[in-house]
Design a protein around this motif. Structure first.
Motif, PDB file in Angstrom:
ATOM      1  N   VAL A 189      37.741  65.869  53.416  1.00  0.00           N
ATOM      2  CA  VAL A 189      37.907  64.827  54.435  1.00  0.00           C
ATOM      3  C   VAL A 189      39.310  64.841  55.048  1.00  0.00           C
ATOM      4  O   VAL A 189      39.467  64.616  56.257  1.00  0.00           O
ATOM      5  CB  VAL A 189      37.547  63.435  53.855  1.00  0.00           C
ATOM      6  CG1 VAL A 189      38.525  63.009  52.777  1.00  0.00           C
ATOM      7  CG2 VAL A 189      37.453  62.387  54.945  1.00  0.00           C
ATOM      8  N   VAL A 218      33.559  65.093  50.810  1.00  0.00           N
ATOM      9  CA  VAL A 218      32.647  64.029  51.221  1.00  0.00           C
ATOM     10  C   VAL A 218      31.417  64.597  51.919  1.00  0.00           C
ATOM     11  O   VAL A 218      31.512  65.544  52.710  1.00  0.00           O
ATOM     12  CB  VAL A 218      33.380  63.035  52.156  1.00  0.00           C
ATOM     13  CG1 VAL A 218      32.437  61.943  52.657  1.00  0.00           C
ATOM     14  CG2 VAL A 218      34.574  62.412  51.434  1.00  0.00           C
ATOM     15  N   THR A 226      34.106  58.281  58.459  1.00  0.00           N
ATOM     16  CA  THR A 226      35.344  58.311  57.669  1.00  0.00           C
ATOM     17  C   THR A 226      36.544  58.347  58.605  1.00  0.00           C
ATOM     18  O   THR A 226      36.470  58.877  59.726  1.00  0.00           O
ATOM     19  CB  THR A 226      35.389  59.529  56.742  1.00  0.00           C
ATOM     20  OG1 THR A 226      35.392  60.731  57.529  1.00  0.00           O
ATOM     21  CG2 THR A 226      34.208  59.554  55.792  1.00  0.00           C
ATOM     22  N   SER A 229      42.429  59.176  56.535  1.00  0.00           N
ATOM     23  CA  SER A 229      42.680  59.916  55.301  1.00  0.00           C
ATOM     24  C   SER A 229      44.161  60.266  55.228  1.00  0.00           C
ATOM     25  O   SER A 229      44.724  60.824  56.164  1.00  0.00           O
ATOM     26  CB  SER A 229      41.835  61.191  55.280  1.00  0.00           C
ATOM     27  OG  SER A 229      42.088  61.926  54.108  1.00  0.00           O
ATOM     28  N   PHE A 244      41.159  57.422  51.754  1.00  0.00           N
ATOM     29  CA  PHE A 244      40.469  57.495  53.041  1.00  0.00           C
ATOM     30  C   PHE A 244      39.548  56.284  53.128  1.00  0.00           C
ATOM     31  O   PHE A 244      39.316  55.581  52.135  1.00  0.00           O
ATOM     32  CB  PHE A 244      39.686  58.800  53.202  1.00  0.00           C
ATOM     33  CG  PHE A 244      38.367  58.836  52.481  1.00  0.00           C
ATOM     34  CD1 PHE A 244      37.171  58.597  53.142  1.00  0.00           C
ATOM     35  CD2 PHE A 244      38.320  59.125  51.118  1.00  0.00           C
ATOM     36  CE1 PHE A 244      35.957  58.634  52.478  1.00  0.00           C
ATOM     37  CE2 PHE A 244      37.110  59.166  50.446  1.00  0.00           C
ATOM     38  CZ  PHE A 244      35.929  58.914  51.119  1.00  0.00           C
ATOM     39  N   ILE A 246      35.814  54.468  54.778  1.00  0.00           N
ATOM     40  CA  ILE A 246      34.489  54.643  55.366  1.00  0.00           C
ATOM     41  C   ILE A 246      34.090  53.323  56.015  1.00  0.00           C
ATOM     42  O   ILE A 246      34.162  52.271  55.386  1.00  0.00           O
ATOM     43  CB  ILE A 246      33.436  55.015  54.304  1.00  0.00           C
ATOM     44  CG1 ILE A 246      33.775  56.343  53.644  1.00  0.00           C
ATOM     45  CG2 ILE A 246      32.046  55.100  54.947  1.00  0.00           C
ATOM     46  CD1 ILE A 246      32.773  56.755  52.579  1.00  0.00           C
TER      47      ILE A 246
END
Length: 377
Positions: A189, A218, A226, A229, A244, A246
């Motif tokens: 990610v 991920v 997402t 990060s 990160f 979501i």
């Protein structure tokens, strides 16, 4: 699943954080680690090297944490855990642990989404058989979304993930993990957001080099949702936390109760300010027609207001100093990774000492707040 995520896009996100904490048996360090995870607004934490035995895993149950899933080793080493914050809706289904304390796999529902969480602490030598065993252990559940996090102890990109320009010996573990990433349709990610970026999660004091060995891999179905990060500073441990977010659903906050921080009473400027304000209060209000009881009750309310105001300023100033120290450490780490020198290394160590002092004071404050036998963060 995609529609469920879209309908919640405006309501905030879930923060995942992975961090090799390098042992949290010692209470002060455990307090700093858990306080730092809380400060990073972590909802789901993957932590490695807890060094906690099975009968000590309750120490991870901080006040702000709802659920703890831990895989321990027989000695005070290794150990991995997944922590779920209070208010984060997670319905647990199953757990797979490792007798060596190197991985844990849990399945369940995060809000409405079916998830598999895999937390890994890889060996510090090339061991493709170790990773093959874990990856083969992950349940094959097509309707579930897979998130793998942890300290893999190897770099997935031998060029971008290392500060050293020297040729690295071939890693069979890296080859196996990269093959799994391709075949399982999962993605790094951080690398997705930083295709050519260079940031590092670990500093080797022996080799004087930086490397990126902490990852979140991920499920590609989640990638459109997402964001943010980032690797944070290498403080408290010798690894940087990786986080990160979501976009999945909203979270309800809770109003906390105000408590006096005794540390502010040690600050000379605060002492002088409070003393002056008390003098002003009595000069203004201590009159013959004011009853002692009314004066006392008014004074208590007035003093509380002064304390809240002073504490807010004290906390704000402490946060400012802490943020400046973290920013300076981050910049020096970048410079030291590009061109390592002993002067830079010593500056980083000095700044980390100052930051450590502030964080230790914060943990001491938490000790003073509680009268419970088991200290909570």
């Amino acid at each position: 699943m995609m529609q469920d995520l879209k309908t919640n896009m405006g309501n905030g996100g879930i923060t995942f954080c992975s961090w090799n904490v390098k042992g949290i048996n010692e209470p002060i360090k455990r307090g700093k680690v858990l306080a730092h995870l809380k400060a990073l607004k972590t909802d789901v934490a993957f932590i490695q090297e807890t060094h906690l035995k099975k009968d000590a895993e309750h120490r991870l149950k901080a006040k702000w944490i709802d659920k703890v899933y831990h895989s321990s080793f027989t000695h005070k080493s290794r150990g991995v855990a997944i922590l779920i914050r209070k208010g984060t809706l997670f319905k647990h289904t199953s757990t797979i642990t490792d007798k060596e304390g190197r991985y844990i796999i849990i399945t369940g529902e995060l809000y409405t989404q079916k998830m598999i969480f895999v937390n890994i602490y890889g060996p510090n030598f090339d061991s493709p058989s170790f990773f093959r065993k874990i990856l083969n252990t992950i349940p094959e559940l097509p309707q579930y979304n897979l998130i793998i996090g942890g300290d893999l102890n190897c770099t997935l990109d031998p060029y971008l993930d290392r500060s050293s320009r020297q040729r690295k010996i071939k890693s069979y573990s890296s080859d196996l993990i990269n093959a799994y990433i391709d075949s399982s349709n999962i993605m790094d990610v951080w690398r997705m957001e930083n295709p050519t970026g260079r940031e590092y999660s670990f500093y080797s004091s022996v080799h004087k080099t930086y490397s990126r060995i902490d990852y979140f891999l991920v499920d590609s179905k989640l990638i459109p949702f997402t964001y943010n990060s980032k690797y944070h500073n290498i403080i408290i441990s010798d690894h940087a936390p990786l986080s990160f977010m979501i976009k999945i659903t909203g979270k309800m906050g809770k109003q906390g109760q105000w408590r006096l921080n005794p540390q502010i009473l040690k600050d000379k400027t605060t002492q002088e300010y409070i003393t002056k304000q008390i003098e002003i209060f009595f000069e203004t209000n201590d009159k013959p027609d004011i009853s002692p009881l009314l004066l006392w009750e008014t004074f208590k309310a007035y003093t509380r207001g002064i304390m809240i105001s002073s504490q807010a300023f004290y906390n704000k100033e402490n946060r400012r100093i802490q943020q400046e120290l973290e920013k300076e450490i981050k910049q020096l780490d970048i410079e030291n990774a590009a061109n390592p020198t002993m002067i830079k290394h010593n500056k980083i160590s000095a700044l980390k000492y100052k930051l450590n002092k502030i964080q230790s004071d914060q943990v001491v404050k938490l000790y003073q707040y509680t009268k419970q036998i088991q200290f909570e963060f």
